[in-house]
Design a protein around this motif. Structure first.
Motif: not given
Lengths: 164, 164
Positions: A76-87
């Motif tokens: 959620a917080f390192i491999s992906n940018p903000d707003r890219s994950r619903a979970d």
């Protein structure tokens, strides 16, 4: 701190000062406020808070202290940018993880002497450490303190603009 | 850095890393870009750059190294907020002062040993220092490194949003 502080104790003090600032800043936020962007189209405060939590959690194995407490935060917080994950973890989950991780780090820091800090961190090989002994645990502490300051400078923008 | 870095040498390395990041970030800016706000209604990048220059300039007497090089920066960049002064130093003046001040600091840092860093800084009295010896020059170095990181985190917002 005693009357003749060692050099590394000052590094610990600098870490603690920034953690206290972060506790105060993040701890004061409502569930609406943590969803504010630091600037238009940029990260939300909750993302920065979760990012810092994940990076601090990764310090536990990096400093040879223990396995991670919240490895699931990385997606959620390192491999992906903000707003890219619903979970994405919730406000309450981030708050709890932040407190747990930093308490665990501080407990360990208080027991460490300079020879502990001068050891290599776990992301550098013995061979590379033999070539450059500055890649030690104390360097990680200083680097992560600056990383925290960097994102606090951003997080505060979301607040002051709304409150000031 | 040799094969067995001292603790304070790691503090110096952390300072240098942040200065290099700042040089790269600020040095790449056009005269139009330095006038961008980091977020709507917030400080412009040139103000942050001048503010950091003024704070670093003040480190010269604070660390007992020499008198200030640009005391006149305080009116524009410390005592007053952005956009309050018509006579703010120009882009070129800030760039030159930034380079001069940090070169002067680094020249001095390279000659300092741990006993130098462990001395009190000039804003603390001998009496207060006797009670709390952590208020020394090394603590100033760590604190100003974090201050630099804090504002770099803000300055970068003005850039990435425009370039990214």
């Amino acid at each position: 701190m005693g009357s003749d502080p060692s050099c590394f104790a000052l590094g610990l003090k600098a870490w603690k000062i920034q953690i206290d600032r972060a506790d105060k800043l993040f701890g004061s936020l409502s569930s609406e406020e943590v969803l504010r962007e630091v600037a238009p189209g940029r990260n939300r405060v909750l993302y920065l808070w979760g990012h810092l939590t994940a990076v601090h959690d990764a310090m536990l194995p990096l400093l040879g202290l223990r396995e991670r407490l919240h490895p699931e935060f990385d997606v959620a917080f390192i491999s992906n940018p903000d707003r890219s994950r619903a979970d994405m973890p919730s406000h309450e989950q981030v708050r709890r993880a932040w407190n747990l991780v930093n308490t665990e780090l501080w407990k360990a820091f208080e027991t460490m002497s300079w020879p502990d800090w001068a050891q290599r961190h776990s992301a550098v090989s013995e061979e590379d450490f033999a070539k450059d002994a500055s890649r030690n645990r104390f360097a990680v502490l200083l680097s992560r303190t600056n990383h925290l300051s960097y994102h606090l400078g951003q997080a505060v923008l979301a607040l002051e603009s709304a409150r000031g």
